[in-house]
Structure formats: C-alpha cells, structure tokens
Design a protein around this motif. Sequence first.
Motif, PDB file in Angstrom:
ATOM      1  N   LEU A  62      38.693  -6.275   3.055  1.00  0.00           N
ATOM      2  CA  LEU A  62      38.625  -5.020   2.140  1.00  0.00           C
ATOM      3  C   LEU A  62      37.048  -5.349   1.559  1.00  0.00           C
ATOM      4  CD1 LEU A  62      41.969  -5.279   0.526  1.00  0.00           C
ATOM      5  CD2 LEU A  62      41.348  -3.671   2.396  1.00  0.00           C
ATOM      6  N   SER A  63      36.612  -6.276   1.488  1.00  0.00           N
ATOM      7  CA  SER A  63      35.219  -6.121   0.675  1.00  0.00           C
ATOM      8  C   SER A  63      34.107  -6.205   1.782  1.00  0.00           C
ATOM      9  CB  SER A  63      35.150  -7.636  -0.020  1.00  0.00           C
ATOM     10  OG  SER A  63      35.251  -8.537   0.769  1.00  0.00           O
ATOM     11  N   GLY A  64      34.319  -6.167   3.174  1.00  0.00           N
ATOM     12  CA  GLY A  64      33.190  -5.861   3.928  1.00  0.00           C
ATOM     13  C   GLY A  64      32.370  -7.292   4.430  1.00  0.00           C
ATOM     14  N   VAL A  65      33.063  -8.552   4.297  1.00  0.00           N
ATOM     15  CA  VAL A  65      32.627  -9.626   4.558  1.00  0.00           C
ATOM     16  C   VAL A  65      32.328  -9.509   6.209  1.00  0.00           C
ATOM     17  CG1 VAL A  65      32.815 -12.322   4.635  1.00  0.00           C
ATOM     18  CG2 VAL A  65      33.619 -11.089   2.744  1.00  0.00           C
ATOM     19  N   SER A  66      31.009 -10.053   6.420  1.00  0.00           N
ATOM     20  CA  SER A  66      30.495 -10.251   7.919  1.00  0.00           C
ATOM     21  C   SER A  66      31.589 -10.957   8.719  1.00  0.00           C
ATOM     22  CB  SER A  66      29.108 -10.699   8.012  1.00  0.00           C
ATOM     23  OG  SER A  66      28.888 -12.049   7.785  1.00  0.00           O
ATOM     24  N   VAL A  67      31.592 -10.738  10.018  1.00  0.00           N
ATOM     25  CA  VAL A  67      32.413 -11.407  11.046  1.00  0.00           C
ATOM     26  C   VAL A  67      31.890 -12.785  11.102  1.00  0.00           C
ATOM     27  CG1 VAL A  67      33.145 -11.319  13.442  1.00  0.00           C
ATOM     28  CG2 VAL A  67      33.147  -9.337  12.090  1.00  0.00           C
ATOM     29  N   ILE A  68      30.615 -13.079  10.959  1.00  0.00           N
ATOM     30  CA  ILE A  68      30.135 -14.376  11.346  1.00  0.00           C
ATOM     31  C   ILE A  68      30.812 -15.233  10.070  1.00  0.00           C
ATOM     32  CG2 ILE A  68      28.152 -15.808  11.444  1.00  0.00           C
ATOM     33  CD1 ILE A  68      26.634 -13.579  12.577  1.00  0.00           C
ATOM     34  N   VAL A  69      30.865 -14.897   8.955  1.00  0.00           N
ATOM     35  CA  VAL A  69      31.161 -15.633   7.697  1.00  0.00           C
ATOM     36  C   VAL A  69      32.805 -15.959   8.008  1.00  0.00           C
ATOM     37  CG1 VAL A  69      31.679 -15.673   5.345  1.00  0.00           C
ATOM     38  CG2 VAL A  69      29.664 -14.729   5.927  1.00  0.00           C
ATOM     39  N   ALA A  70      33.478 -14.914   8.377  1.00  0.00           N
ATOM     40  CA  ALA A  70      34.988 -15.230   8.837  1.00  0.00           C
ATOM     41  C   ALA A  70      35.417 -16.236   9.867  1.00  0.00           C
ATOM     42  CB  ALA A  70      35.626 -13.625   9.349  1.00  0.00           C
ATOM     43  N   VAL A  71      34.195 -15.990  10.901  1.00  0.00           N
ATOM     44  CA  VAL A  71      34.497 -17.041  12.047  1.00  0.00           C
ATOM     45  C   VAL A  71      34.209 -18.360  11.636  1.00  0.00           C
ATOM     46  CG1 VAL A  71      33.756 -17.622  14.135  1.00  0.00           C
ATOM     47  CG2 VAL A  71      34.060 -15.300  13.711  1.00  0.00           C
ATOM     48  N   TRP A  72      33.033 -18.387  10.656  1.00  0.00           N
ATOM     49  CA  TRP A  72      32.933 -19.951  10.227  1.00  0.00           C
ATOM     50  C   TRP A  72      34.033 -20.569   9.429  1.00  0.00           C
ATOM     51  CZ3 TRP A  72      29.918 -23.607  11.849  1.00  0.00           C
ATOM     52  CH2 TRP A  72      28.558 -23.333  12.577  1.00  0.00           C
ATOM     53  N   LEU A  73      34.499 -19.768   8.615  1.00  0.00           N
ATOM     54  CA  LEU A  73      35.527 -20.166   7.645  1.00  0.00           C
ATOM     55  C   LEU A  73      36.840 -20.553   8.539  1.00  0.00           C
ATOM     56  CD1 LEU A  73      35.391 -17.749   4.646  1.00  0.00           C
ATOM     57  CD2 LEU A  73      34.992 -19.941   4.688  1.00  0.00           C
ATOM     58  N   ALA A  74      37.157 -19.733   9.463  1.00  0.00           N
ATOM     59  CA  ALA A  74      38.247 -19.989  10.543  1.00  0.00           C
ATOM     60  C   ALA A  74      38.084 -21.297  11.217  1.00  0.00           C
ATOM     61  CB  ALA A  74      38.445 -18.626  11.329  1.00  0.00           C
ATOM     62  N   ALA A  75      36.538 -21.627  11.676  1.00  0.00           N
ATOM     63  CA  ALA A  75      36.476 -22.636  12.321  1.00  0.00           C
ATOM     64  C   ALA A  75      36.745 -23.911  11.437  1.00  0.00           C
ATOM     65  CB  ALA A  75      35.283 -22.633  13.003  1.00  0.00           C
ATOM     66  N   ILE A  76      36.521 -23.739  10.212  1.00  0.00           N
ATOM     67  CA  ILE A  76      36.256 -25.160   9.357  1.00  0.00           C
ATOM     68  C   ILE A  76      37.979 -25.118   9.219  1.00  0.00           C
ATOM     69  CG2 ILE A  76      36.158 -25.738   6.824  1.00  0.00           C
ATOM     70  CD1 ILE A  76      33.567 -23.863   6.858  1.00  0.00           C
ATOM     71  N   LEU A  77      38.633 -24.232   8.863  1.00  0.00           N
ATOM     72  CA  LEU A  77      40.112 -24.380   8.879  1.00  0.00           C
ATOM     73  C   LEU A  77      40.866 -25.025   9.953  1.00  0.00           C
ATOM     74  CD1 LEU A  77      42.888 -23.354   7.129  1.00  0.00           C
ATOM     75  CD2 LEU A  77      42.947 -21.682   8.489  1.00  0.00           C
ATOM     76  N   GLY A  78      40.399 -24.531  11.134  1.00  0.00           N
ATOM     77  CA  GLY A  78      41.065 -25.137  12.326  1.00  0.00           C
ATOM     78  C   GLY A  78      40.503 -26.870  12.451  1.00  0.00           C
ATOM     79  N   LEU A  79      39.390 -26.993  12.165  1.00  0.00           N
ATOM     80  CA  LEU A  79      38.849 -28.515  12.322  1.00  0.00           C
ATOM     81  C   LEU A  79      39.579 -29.518  11.136  1.00  0.00           C
ATOM     82  CD1 LEU A  79      35.059 -27.997  12.651  1.00  0.00           C
ATOM     83  CD2 LEU A  79      36.768 -28.768  14.096  1.00  0.00           C
ATOM     84  N   ILE A  80      40.023 -28.807   9.982  1.00  0.00           N
ATOM     85  CA  ILE A  80      40.727 -29.559   8.965  1.00  0.00           C
ATOM     86  C   ILE A  80      42.076 -29.791   9.736  1.00  0.00           C
ATOM     87  CG2 ILE A  80      41.930 -29.369   6.785  1.00  0.00           C
ATOM     88  CD1 ILE A  80      39.486 -27.615   5.895  1.00  0.00           C
TER      89      ILE A  80
END
Length: 460
Positions: A320-338
């Motif tokens: 909703l706030s328009g965060v870039s896809v790259i930031v979202a991908v990095w956060l998702a990757a960190i979640l997966g690695l944890i």
Amino acid sequence: MTKLQKMCDSAADASSEASSVSPMRAGWLTVPIVGLLVLAAHFLRFGDMWLAVAIVATAGLCLTRLGWARLVCSVALFVGSFLWVKTGIDFVQIRMAVGQPWMRLAVIMASICAFSLLGAWLLSTEKAAARFYKGSAIAISQAAVFVLTCGGLWLCRIMPKNMTLLLADRFLPGSGAVEIFGIAVYAAWLCGLLLNKKTQRKARSYAWAFFSFVFFGQLALGLLGFMVFLMTGSLHLPVPALIVAGPLFRGSGFFMLILFTVSVLLVGPAWCSHLCYIGAWDDRMGRVRKGKTGCLPVWAPRLRIVLAVIVFATALGMGLSGVSVIVAVWLAAILGLIGVASMLCLSRRMKMMVHCSAFCPLGVMSNLLGKISPWRLRFSDACTKCNACASVCRYNAITPERLELGKPAFSCSLCRDCTAVCRHGAAEVRFLGITSPKLTNLFVVLVTSLHAIFLGVARM
C-alpha cells in the motif's frame, strides 16, 4: 514333525492356488488386453502416438497381479466403450451424409463397443479378483488415486492455452500422456504404502522429500540456464510465506494462494505434512538424530502466530505504501534464511520440526483454514495415555494434556504418524466427527492424489 507337516501342507495349498490362476489358464485375459490394444490403435490411427503408448502400457497392467490394476483396466475399457459409441455415430453420420452404405460400419462399431464392455465385465468377475489378488483389500483406493491423478494432470495439461505444464510435452510434444501414466502408477504404489501402518511413516517422509527434490532440482536446472525446467521463466523466491504475502504485496497473482486454499479445504492442514516444498527439509532435519522428539516451550506456538501477523501485515503495508520490489525481495530472502537456520540449528537438536511448528507463517494459515476442512485427528476412549504418539509427533501437537482433551494442538498437520504407532487404534482421522477405515482411505486417496499432481506440475 507336526509343524513341518503343516508348513508343507501350507506350501502345497499356496502352490495349488497359484496354479489355479496361472497365466496359462487365464486365456480370458486376452479379451481385455485386445480391447485396450484396439483402443490404442484407434488413437494411433488419428496421430496421437503417445496416448496410444500410454494405453498399451495400461494393457500391460493386465499382466500383473495387482488388485488396483484390474480396476484401472476395467475403467479404461468402460470409458473406451463410450468413445466407440461416439466414433461410430460420427462415422455413420458421415456415411449417411455422402450417401454411402453405413449399416455394416454400424455393426462393426457396435461389435467393438460390445467387445470393450465384455473385457470390462470379465475384469470385474470373481475369477479376475482371484487372479489380481495382490493388495485386494486396498485396490479400490489405489485405483481411485490412479484415476484422480490421471484426471487432474490431464486437466492441467489441456486447460492452459499459452503454457505447457508437463515437462514431457516440452521435450517431446504429445508425450505428456506417458508422463501422466507413469505418475499415476507411482501414486497408486505410494497410496498402498501410506495405507499400511508398517510403512506409512517412512513412505510419507521419503515421498515428501522426493517431491521437494524434484521441485528444487528443476529450479536449480532452470537457474543454470535450462529454461525448459521453469514454469514461465519469471522467478520468485521459494519461501512458503510468499504464497500469502506475495499477493498481499502485489495485489495480484492469486493463483498459488487459490491452489493452496483449495488444497487445504480438501485435506486440511495435511498440506504442511505432504505438499509443502520447504517443510520436507524441516522433516529431514528433525530425523537426523534418532530418539524421542523434543517439546517446545508453551510460548513457541504463540510466537508463530505473532510472526504470521507481522509478516502478512508488513507485506500488505509495503504494498500500500509503494515500497520497491527489491526491498521486498530482500526482506523475503532474509525471512527464508532465518527459517532455514531454524531447521539446521534447532530442528536437528530437538529432533522435531521447529521451523514448521514455531516459525512458518504459512503453517498458521494452513492450520487456520484447516478448521474449515471436515478432517480432524482425535483420540478415542481406547487411548491408554501411553504417549507412543507423543514420542513421534514432530509438530509439537501431542502432549499429555492434549491426550486428556482427546485432540491434538493447533499445530497438528494430519501427518498420521501417531496413527501408525498407536497400538490401540485410539488415534483416528475423522470426517465430520465420523471415523471408519473407509474414511481414512478416502483421506489418503485425496492427499496422495494431490501429492502426485503437484509432483507433475509444481515448478517455479
């Protein structure tokens, strides 16, 4: 001497039974085999060579002793009879339209249809049941899995207009029919193992690991440049939480979410113990060390719920706030690695699935939607509180307190490991509160069919 004599008599009886259904005396099998071969010839004549090959392979099942093979061949012949009726009507109409004789053609097509039905009937007789004796008690369930797998994969094959889902069709156009047959045979075999208490635990674990290996193996080949192994070439991170978080962030791409929801409605939270491509890793890590499973702190399951709320709310907020896809991908990757780190460090040490029980946000959704599903695991009054079930539960769902309540905790994934070790039959899979062996078989049929269909089409 008495014991030896009994053994000899038993062997003689077995030999007599085998000779009574020997291939030399099974000339009646010629009818269904020829019926299937004629059906294969029909498709070969119209240019569908691979479907003809699959039907010839189906005819080969008549040479086995498998109970489910008899039913599958009978169904194939019965369905084929409708094809002969339709083909006959089409041919007769063509002859009539051009003013040519059609009566002899109609008689020939009716005779072929009758021959097909005769083959189907012969396979349904007691003589056929005596010959196809292996696994006769679960033959209907295995045959149902075969048919459902074929039907599901065939729909996946023909419905997409601009995409070829089956790998065989990508390498050899048209050969998807043979791939479907092979996967269906595998599904019927696996169903037999999952219905056997002696083998169901290991069979589920290894089949689940096999599914994950195929899924990530295709992904690895795609990343190495073999694009044919990728679904569309448009990659996304293989983190289960993204099945829900991805659509929340993008506001689109609901296919995987719909597929996940439908699967959970069909088999409840068994999605987590049979169909999740990451959960199989946690399962293997939890089995590295032998011995009884550990027990998580009381707050651990609650932590998973909190994490799920945070992850999904964050995904929605970023979208909703328009965060870039790259930031979202990095956060998702960190979640997966944890998540992977929790498997390597905690699941191995505690001999249980810590990632799935205390971390995975999608697991929360599976358990929550599973409450809508009619399937439940319950403990009957026959339970002696021996805790054999608790010692094999890797989802932190069975404790002495839960046994007193007669039902497992929220994190139960219907893996059925507990039903395999319960000597009193107290651990039961119920459908709308009803329990029976036939309902248990139905559950296994559904989950095995989904596993086989996912095996054929689940790719990145």
